[in-house]
Design an enzyme around this catalytic site. Structure first.
Site, PDB file in Angstrom:
ATOM      1  N   TRP A   1       0.833  -1.206   0.000  1.00  0.00           N
ATOM      2  CA  TRP A   1       0.000   0.000   0.000  1.00  0.00           C
ATOM      3  C   TRP A   1       0.863   1.249   0.000  1.00  0.00           C
ATOM      4  CZ3 TRP A   1      -4.154  -1.377  -1.991  1.00  0.00           C
ATOM      5  CH2 TRP A   1      -4.786  -2.577  -1.651  1.00  0.00           C
TER       6      TRP A   1
ATOM      7  N   ASP B   1      -1.674   6.771   6.224  1.00  0.00           N
ATOM      8  CA  ASP B   1      -2.711   5.830   5.807  1.00  0.00           C
ATOM      9  C   ASP B   1      -2.944   4.874   6.977  1.00  0.00           C
ATOM     10  OD1 ASP B   1      -4.249   3.793   4.754  1.00  0.00           O
ATOM     11  OD2 ASP B   1      -2.872   3.281   3.126  1.00  0.00           O
TER      12      ASP B   1
ATOM     13  N   LYS C   1     -11.906  -1.978   6.710  1.00  0.00           N
ATOM     14  CA  LYS C   1     -11.056  -2.829   7.530  1.00  0.00           C
ATOM     15  C   LYS C   1     -11.527  -2.804   8.979  1.00  0.00           C
ATOM     16  CE  LYS C   1      -8.428  -3.509   3.915  1.00  0.00           C
ATOM     17  NZ  LYS C   1      -7.528  -2.504   3.412  1.00  0.00           N
TER      18      LYS C   1
HETATM   19  C1  LIG Z   1      -6.907  -2.072   2.059  1.00  0.00           C
HETATM   20  C2  LIG Z   1      -5.909  -1.003   2.161  1.00  0.00           C
HETATM   21  C3  LIG Z   1      -5.812   0.018   1.200  1.00  0.00           C
HETATM   22  C4  LIG Z   1      -6.676   0.044  -0.026  1.00  0.00           C
HETATM   23  O1  LIG Z   1      -7.926   0.491   0.280  1.00  0.00           O
HETATM   24  P1  LIG Z   1      -9.055   0.736  -0.840  1.00  0.00           P
HETATM   25  O2  LIG Z   1     -10.166   1.255  -0.007  1.00  0.00           O
HETATM   26  O3  LIG Z   1      -9.316  -0.589  -1.473  1.00  0.00           O
HETATM   27  O4  LIG Z   1      -8.523   1.715  -1.812  1.00  0.00           O
HETATM   28  C5  LIG Z   1      -4.888   1.017   1.399  1.00  0.00           C
HETATM   29  N1  LIG Z   1      -4.081   1.019   2.475  1.00  0.00           N
HETATM   30  C6  LIG Z   1      -4.131   0.063   3.406  1.00  0.00           C
HETATM   31  C7  LIG Z   1      -3.208   0.121   4.577  1.00  0.00           C
HETATM   32  C8  LIG Z   1      -5.042  -0.982   3.285  1.00  0.00           C
HETATM   33  O5  LIG Z   1      -5.096  -1.941   4.219  1.00  0.00           O
END
Ligand SMILES: *Cc1c(COP(=O)(O)O)cnc(C)c1O
Length: 356
Positions: free
Chosen positions: A101, A168, A192
């Protein structure tokens, strides 16, 4: 009976939240209308959005000067919205590369300009968090990923920097106590640890915006979304509603301090078995282990069929590791009860018994 859901995302939500969401799909607030068939500008839904934003601010203990948004496009859209809003035309952004990511975020930022990757753990399959790196003093911002969902590593501390700190937190938002006021932008896809797929929580310190010198298209401009209170275009009403319910659930439980204790107990339980059981080995470095995603492998792949049968008959779902790592990943997000972790640990012990 409901499965023990270890899915990495979309992932488990509290059962009482799912029941309330189901009720609102049939009859929202006694309106004799479904939540998904009323205007997002109705008083009822505007109240939901306000409540979701206020709960997020309260749970994260944010001082004034921050805005909270619920937008669409997932965390992946923030990979480009962040540089669009913050990276100056001739400027430079600093990134820490701790996994897929992070590297996707880096790739997007590079389409806007200069990116310096301050450190990377790619050399060892992202099984650790780099430390002791330097962040250039002239960086427009520093970006990191707090929890690496795929590899099962987590930043235990964050670097001191004078540049805006962007994070993030998709897979560990609301899971542990941090000083969230140290961050300038936090973003997290809901699916998540907060709600269904379809919305992204974005927390922004207002004063960092409007300095990039770029002309930003409206839908990518944080200032437009702040001015319109997440209603520049139609928000993902269902995803925002369920996120609001989950935040309410968390608040009633005692907020982040209470859930952090539970998360630590769950992580201690699974990691103790990974370390004790000679048939398994952990994937990530111990000091960097994630409280949210525990990654592990069989020492001998020949036992795969037997182990897979044990956990699947125990009612466990979603344990398969990400295709880039293999093995197993137990995602033990906020809503997963410790009883489910115990069922997994029992299956691991059972394999040992079977083979002895
Ligand atoms: C799942 C995830 C993403 C991607 O998220 P989307 O909503 O599918 O764009 C980005 N960063 C992390 C840390 C993730 O776990």
């Amino acid at each position: 009976m409901k499965k023990h859901n270890f899915s990495a995302g979309p992932s488990i939500l509290p059962q009482e939240v799912i029941k309330k969401a189901a009720d609102a799909l049939l009859n929202f607030n006694g309106l004799d209308l479904s939540l998904i068939e009323v205007s997002h500008r109705s008083k009822e839904f505007v109240d939901v959005m306000d409540k979701a934003c206020n709960l997020a601010k309260e749970l994260l203990n944010l001082p004034s000067g921050y805005s909270v948004l619920f937008l669409q496009g997932g965390a992946s859209l923030e990979f480009l919205r962040v540089p669009y809003n913050l990276l100056k035309i001739d400027g430079k952004a600093a990134y820490l590369d701790t996994g897929t990511w992070s590297s996707n975020a880096i790739k997007e930022a590079k389409t806007f300009g200069n990116v310096e990757v301050v450190a990377s753990s790619k050399d060892k399959g992202y099984n650790y968090i780099p430390k002791n790196y330097a962040i250039p003093a002239d960086a427009d911002y520093f970006h990191c990923t707090s929890n690496n969902t795929i590899y099962g590593t987590q930043l235990k501390s964050f670097p001191k920097t004078n540049s805006p700190l962007i994070c993030d937190m998709s897979s560990d938002i609301f899971s542990r106590q941090l000083d969230f006021s140290k961050f300038d932008i936090i973003y997290a896809g809901a699916q998540k640890n907060m709600g269904p797929a379809g919305t992204t929580l974005i927390v922004i310190k207002d004063e960092i915006l409007g300095k990039s010198g770029r002309k930003i298209p409206s839908i990518l401009d944080y200032q437009v979304h702040i001015a319109k209170e997440s209603m520049f275009n139609t928000p993902a009403v269902f995803a925002v509603y369920v996120s609001m319910l989950t935040l309410e659930w968390l608040k009633n439980l005692g907020g982040i301090p209470a859930i952090e204790k539970l998360n630590e107990a769950k992580a201690a339980l699974i990691y103790a078995e990974i370390d004790r059981n000679p048939l398994f080995k952990g994937y990530s470095e111990k000091e960097d282990r994630s409280l949210m995603n525990a990654t592990f492998n069989l020492v001998d792949e020949a036992n795969k069929e037997a182990f897979d049968k044990l956990w699947s008959t125990a009612g466990i779902s979603g344990l398969k590791g990400h295709r880039s790592v293999g093995g197993y990943r137990a995602s033990i997000y906020n809503a997963l009860p410790i009883e489910s972790v115990q069922v997994l640990v029992d299956a691991m012990k059972q394999l040992e018994k079977q083979l002895s």
